[in-house]
Design a protein around this motif. Structure first.
Motif, mmCIF file in Angstrom:
data_model
loop_
_atom_site.group_PDB
_atom_site.id
_atom_site.type_symbol
_atom_site.label_atom_id
_atom_site.label_comp_id
_atom_site.label_asym_id
_atom_site.label_seq_id
_atom_site.Cartn_x
_atom_site.Cartn_y
_atom_site.Cartn_z
ATOM 1 N N GLU A 61 54.367 62.619 2.521
ATOM 2 C CA GLU A 61 54.482 63.548 3.336
ATOM 3 C C GLU A 61 56.004 63.783 3.738
ATOM 4 O O GLU A 61 56.359 64.755 3.988
ATOM 5 N N VAL A 62 56.860 62.425 3.829
ATOM 6 C CA VAL A 62 58.188 62.735 4.300
ATOM 7 C C VAL A 62 58.821 62.434 3.004
ATOM 8 O O VAL A 62 59.989 63.269 2.522
ATOM 9 N N VAL A 63 58.859 61.523 2.289
ATOM 10 C CA VAL A 63 59.830 61.370 1.010
ATOM 11 C C VAL A 63 59.571 62.083 -0.037
ATOM 12 O O VAL A 63 60.443 62.932 -0.533
ATOM 13 N N GLY A 64 58.352 62.260 -0.579
ATOM 14 C CA GLY A 64 57.831 63.196 -1.565
ATOM 15 C C GLY A 64 58.875 63.148 -2.786
ATOM 16 O O GLY A 64 59.035 62.184 -3.450
ATOM 17 N N GLU A 65 59.176 64.355 -2.934
ATOM 18 C CA GLU A 65 60.084 64.637 -4.179
ATOM 19 C C GLU A 65 61.650 64.467 -3.915
ATOM 20 O O GLU A 65 62.794 65.043 -4.525
ATOM 21 N N ALA A 66 61.715 63.973 -2.585
ATOM 22 C CA ALA A 66 63.290 63.840 -2.315
ATOM 23 C C ALA A 66 64.349 63.218 -3.171
ATOM 24 O O ALA A 66 65.444 63.621 -3.032
ATOM 25 N N HIS A 67 63.820 62.119 -3.577
ATOM 26 C CA HIS A 67 64.966 61.454 -4.560
ATOM 27 C C HIS A 67 65.415 62.265 -5.668
ATOM 28 O O HIS A 67 66.392 62.253 -5.800
ATOM 29 N N ARG A 68 64.272 62.864 -6.244
ATOM 30 C CA ARG A 68 64.630 63.697 -7.288
ATOM 31 C C ARG A 68 65.475 64.936 -6.782
ATOM 32 O O ARG A 68 66.311 65.484 -7.613
ATOM 33 N N GLU A 69 65.359 65.469 -5.697
ATOM 34 C CA GLU A 69 65.909 66.731 -5.239
ATOM 35 C C GLU A 69 67.372 66.412 -4.787
ATOM 36 O O GLU A 69 68.268 66.905 -5.197
ATOM 37 N N GLU B 235 69.665 68.458 2.175
ATOM 38 C CA GLU B 235 68.544 67.758 1.764
ATOM 39 C C GLU B 235 68.043 66.540 2.527
ATOM 40 O O GLU B 235 67.044 66.461 2.732
ATOM 41 N N ILE B 236 69.153 65.815 2.970
ATOM 42 C CA ILE B 236 68.728 64.693 3.895
ATOM 43 C C ILE B 236 68.423 65.077 5.355
ATOM 44 O O ILE B 236 67.182 64.678 5.998
ATOM 45 N N ALA B 237 68.693 66.363 5.761
ATOM 46 C CA ALA B 237 68.113 66.975 6.915
ATOM 47 C C ALA B 237 66.792 67.391 6.923
ATOM 48 O O ALA B 237 65.932 67.169 7.757
ATOM 49 N N LYS B 238 66.381 67.838 5.488
ATOM 50 C CA LYS B 238 64.944 67.912 5.466
ATOM 51 C C LYS B 238 64.132 67.195 5.637
ATOM 52 O O LYS B 238 63.006 67.054 6.040
ATOM 53 N N ILE B 239 64.589 65.814 5.074
ATOM 54 C CA ILE B 239 63.523 64.490 4.927
ATOM 55 C C ILE B 239 63.731 64.089 6.563
ATOM 56 O O ILE B 239 62.641 63.946 6.957
ATOM 57 N N ARG B 240 64.697 64.252 7.336
ATOM 58 C CA ARG B 240 64.803 64.095 8.513
ATOM 59 C C ARG B 240 63.818 64.889 9.471
ATOM 60 O O ARG B 240 62.957 64.156 10.306
ATOM 61 N N ARG B 241 63.719 65.961 9.188
ATOM 62 C CA ARG B 241 62.819 67.059 9.980
ATOM 63 C C ARG B 241 61.356 66.496 9.488
ATOM 64 O O ARG B 241 60.496 66.682 10.353
ATOM 65 N N ARG B 242 61.005 66.383 8.332
ATOM 66 C CA ARG B 242 59.625 66.069 7.736
ATOM 67 C C ARG B 242 59.323 64.588 8.540
ATOM 68 O O ARG B 242 58.154 64.608 8.902
ATOM 69 N N SER B 243 60.387 63.626 8.756
ATOM 70 C CA SER B 243 60.049 62.421 9.444
ATOM 71 C C SER B 243 59.663 62.689 10.730
ATOM 72 O O SER B 243 58.633 62.002 11.478
ATOM 73 N N GLU B 244 60.357 63.636 11.545
ATOM 74 C CA GLU B 244 60.103 63.747 12.782
ATOM 75 C C GLU B 244 58.713 64.251 13.100
ATOM 76 O O GLU B 244 57.716 63.963 13.807
ATOM 77 N N LEU C 175 56.175 61.585 12.240
ATOM 78 C CA LEU C 175 55.960 60.669 13.549
ATOM 79 C C LEU C 175 55.175 61.244 14.602
ATOM 80 O O LEU C 175 54.305 60.566 15.366
ATOM 81 N N ASP C 176 55.558 62.471 14.731
ATOM 82 C CA ASP C 176 54.826 63.109 15.801
ATOM 83 C C ASP C 176 53.082 63.210 15.591
ATOM 84 O O ASP C 176 52.267 63.024 16.438
ATOM 85 N N GLU C 177 52.857 63.549 14.410
ATOM 86 C CA GLU C 177 51.326 63.515 13.863
ATOM 87 C C GLU C 177 50.940 62.186 13.672
ATOM 88 O O GLU C 177 49.496 62.045 13.937
ATOM 89 N N THR C 178 51.702 61.116 13.423
ATOM 90 C CA THR C 178 51.048 59.693 13.195
ATOM 91 C C THR C 178 50.908 58.990 14.222
ATOM 92 O O THR C 178 49.779 58.221 14.317
ATOM 93 N N LEU C 179 51.973 58.872 15.126
ATOM 94 C CA LEU C 179 52.020 58.080 16.185
ATOM 95 C C LEU C 179 51.353 58.693 17.328
ATOM 96 O O LEU C 179 51.953 58.884 18.501
ATOM 97 N N ARG C 180 49.964 58.661 17.244
ATOM 98 C CA ARG C 180 49.074 59.300 18.500
ATOM 99 C C ARG C 180 47.984 58.494 18.313
ATOM 100 O O ARG C 180 47.475 57.939 17.442
ATOM 101 N N LEU C 181 47.377 58.382 19.646
ATOM 102 C CA LEU C 181 45.981 57.635 19.808
ATOM 103 C C LEU C 181 44.983 58.005 18.815
ATOM 104 O O LEU C 181 44.098 57.228 18.553
ATOM 105 N N GLY C 182 45.038 59.412 18.466
ATOM 106 C CA GLY C 182 43.939 59.797 17.691
ATOM 107 C C GLY C 182 43.745 59.382 16.420
ATOM 108 O O GLY C 182 42.882 59.238 15.677
ATOM 109 N N ARG C 183 44.932 58.669 15.895
ATOM 110 C CA ARG C 183 45.008 58.031 14.628
ATOM 111 C C ARG C 183 45.328 56.654 14.623
ATOM 112 O O ARG C 183 46.026 55.818 13.870
#
Length: 547
Positions: free
Chosen positions: A338-346, A301-310, A313-321
């Motif tokens: 988009e990253v945390v979502g329902e992670a705490h419940r899962e 479950e934590i690995a899923k959070i890690r992949r969503r965060s990656e 970050l790829d989508e957010t930290l760019r000049l277009g945004r």
């Protein structure tokens, strides 16, 4: 010299008999025969006449005493024991049910008491019981058999009984006048051979005819009487001392057999205890091994959070945004959605599943114990000796509540995590605590990513900010995974300890009692062995004392 030796042996015999009484009492054995044998040491020599009815016991005694004192017949007329003692005048009295005391003015009775017993094959059952009652007291046994039906099966059985008491036996073949000389020799040889095989030694064998003796024709009774007088003169003291030793050996042998049986039963009990301990050890190993699968789900479950965060970050930290990065609240909301979502419940669901899995494990242990006790073909010490034990396990199994145990485990986990970054969960609950932890992670990332200004940022700043943000996410998730895993491991070990304590409580007391009892029985068996060894040695020393 002989008197001094006998005096020494007498002291040792008495000391051993006293020790034997004490050990037999500890073994909860019947000590009355030995007490009586000790009392008889001070009494006259006791000669017991035994044999089947119609073998000529009474006629033999009449011949030895030279008068018609006892009834004779072809049916079991002697329905009780007759103790014949010396008296200045003839008299008789019933001393107790089944025992008649006769007093006769015969010189032989000054040194010896005679006992006429019921037949070993008498119709009434109490005959043999009364006969057995006097066997332990006998110093010498005259066992009569009839020449016309020598050494029957019941006589062989009775000699086996006599052998168990270690008595000196003289065989008398009566009614020898019914046979031709060559037939008489064959019968005497047969009786001698069968008696030696039964007693494991060759006893003296005399052929007599009590009928001829009473009519003045000799009949071999004179030789028997001379033998008895020689025994009284030369062996009485040694036989008198050896008699209670025989009783002691018989009783210690019986006690050792009972102690052995109880020891074997306790060994089966202790084997069951060991098997229950082994079951518990296997259960704990299996649970620890399978626990890795539970923590793997948390890690997944934590690995899923890690992949969503990656990806975020790829989508957010760019000049277009770039302009979005100037809005911290918008970035934090984006991260949480988009990253945390329902992670705490899962994560909460996965943790609850782990706690429920731990709770079910104890039920599996109890079921395994019940199966162990009830499986056919295996030692059933507790089941056979104490059927209530399986009922206790079954009752514990039926009343076990995994849901209640899971709630208790939730509290254990909260305490295990109270000194971690998730300390808040102790007050607001695990799910809320996880939400707080992940919200804090979002705030960290927002602090790194927000507030960027194009004029300051430049193209080279974004990658560094992205790496810093990812590192902060990784550190936070690593800490979260580590603390959750360590908390669950501590909870698991606490549950295993509690489960083991509850499980052992089912059998700890009885296993402890069995162990202590087994140790006492080993000591008792050793004491009985020592008494037997000394009794045998004393009998051998008595046999070596020359007349």
């Amino acid at each position: 010299m002989i008197d001094a030796e006998l005096q020494r042996l007498t002291g040792e015999v008495r000391e051993l008999l006293a020790r034997g009484l004490e050990v037999l009492a500890r073994a909860k054995s019947e000590t009355a025969p030995l007490r009586q044998a000790i009392q008889d040491l001070e009494g006259p020599f006791l000669l017991v006449v035994a044999g089947e009815f119609n073998s000529g016991k009474s006629s033999l005694l009449n011949a030895l005493l030279g008068r018609e004192l006892l009834r004779e017949g072809v049916t079991p007329t002697t329905d009780r024991i007759q103790l014949i003692a010396y008296g200045e005048e003839s008299a008789g009295r019933v001393e107790e049910p089944g025992l008649v005391v006769l007093q006769l003015p015969h010189p032989l009775l000054r040194d010896v008491r005679l006992v006429d017993t019921p037949g070993t094959n008498a119709v009434l059952e109490h005959h043999q019981l009364l006969t057995e009652r006097f066997l332990p007291r006998a110093d010498l046994i005259l066992f009569t058999t009839s020449a016309d039906r020598p050494f029957t099966a019941s006589e062989r059985d009775f000699l086996e009984l006599i052998k168990g008491w270690g008595k000196k036996v003289v065989l008398v073949v009566n009614k020898l006048d019914l046979l031709r000389p060559e037939e008489a020799r064959e019968v005497l040889d047969y009786v001698r051979e069968q008696a030696a095989r039964t007693l494991n030694l060759e006893p003296p064998v005399f052929g007599v005819s009590a009928r001829q003796a009473r009519s003045g024709e000799g009949g071999g009774v004179d030789e028997l009487e001379a033998y008895i007088e020689r025994v009284l003169r030369e062996e009485a003291a040694r036989l008198k001392l050896g008699s209670p030793l025989g009783v002691l050996l018989r009783l210690t042998g019986e006690a050792r057999e009972r102690v052995g049986e109880e020891t074997r039963s306790l060994e089966r009990d202790l084997e069951t205890c060991d098997r229950l301990e082994a079951l518990l050890a296997r259960h704990e190993r299996r649970v620890r091994e399978e626990f890795r699968g539970q923590t793997a789900q948390i890690a997944a479950e934590i690995a899923k959070i890690r992949r969503r965060s990656e990806r975020w970050l790829d989508e957010t930290l760019r000049l277009g945004r770039l302009f979005d990065l100037l809005n911290a609240s918008k970035i934090q909301k984006s991260f949480e959605e988009e990253v945390v979502g329902e992670a705490h419940r899962e994560l909460e669901r996965r943790i609850q599943e782990s706690l429920s899995w731990m709770a079910r494990a104890e039920r599996d242990l109890l079921a395994g114990a019940l199966d162990l006790l009830q499986t056919a073909g295996r030692p059933q010490a507790f089941e056979g000796d104490d059927p209530g034990f399986s009922q206790e396990v079954l009752r514990a199994l039926e009343t076990y509540d995994p849901e209640a145990e899971a709630r208790d485990l939730h509290g254990l986990l909260s305490r295990a995590l109270q000194h971690t970054a998730l300390a808040e969960l102790g007050a607001v609950g695990l799910g809320a605590g996880l939400a707080v932890a992940l919200h804090g992670l979002a705030a960290d990332v927002t602090g790194i990513t927000a507030g960027l200004v194009a004029a300051v940022l430049g193209l080279s700043i974004l990658p560094r900010r992205k790496k810093a943000a990812q590192r902060r996410v990784d550190e936070g998730l690593d800490r979260l995974e580590r603390e959750l895993t360590q908390g669950l491991e501590a909870t698991l070990e606490g549950e295993l300890a509690r489960s083991a304590e509850r499980f052992r409580a089912l059998y700890r007391d009885r296993c402890g009692e069995a162990s202590e009892r087994s140790e006492r029985l080993r000591e008792l068996a050793s004491a009985l062995d020592e008494i037997e060894r000394r009794a045998v040695a004393l009998r051998q020393q008595l046999a070596l004392v020359a007349p």
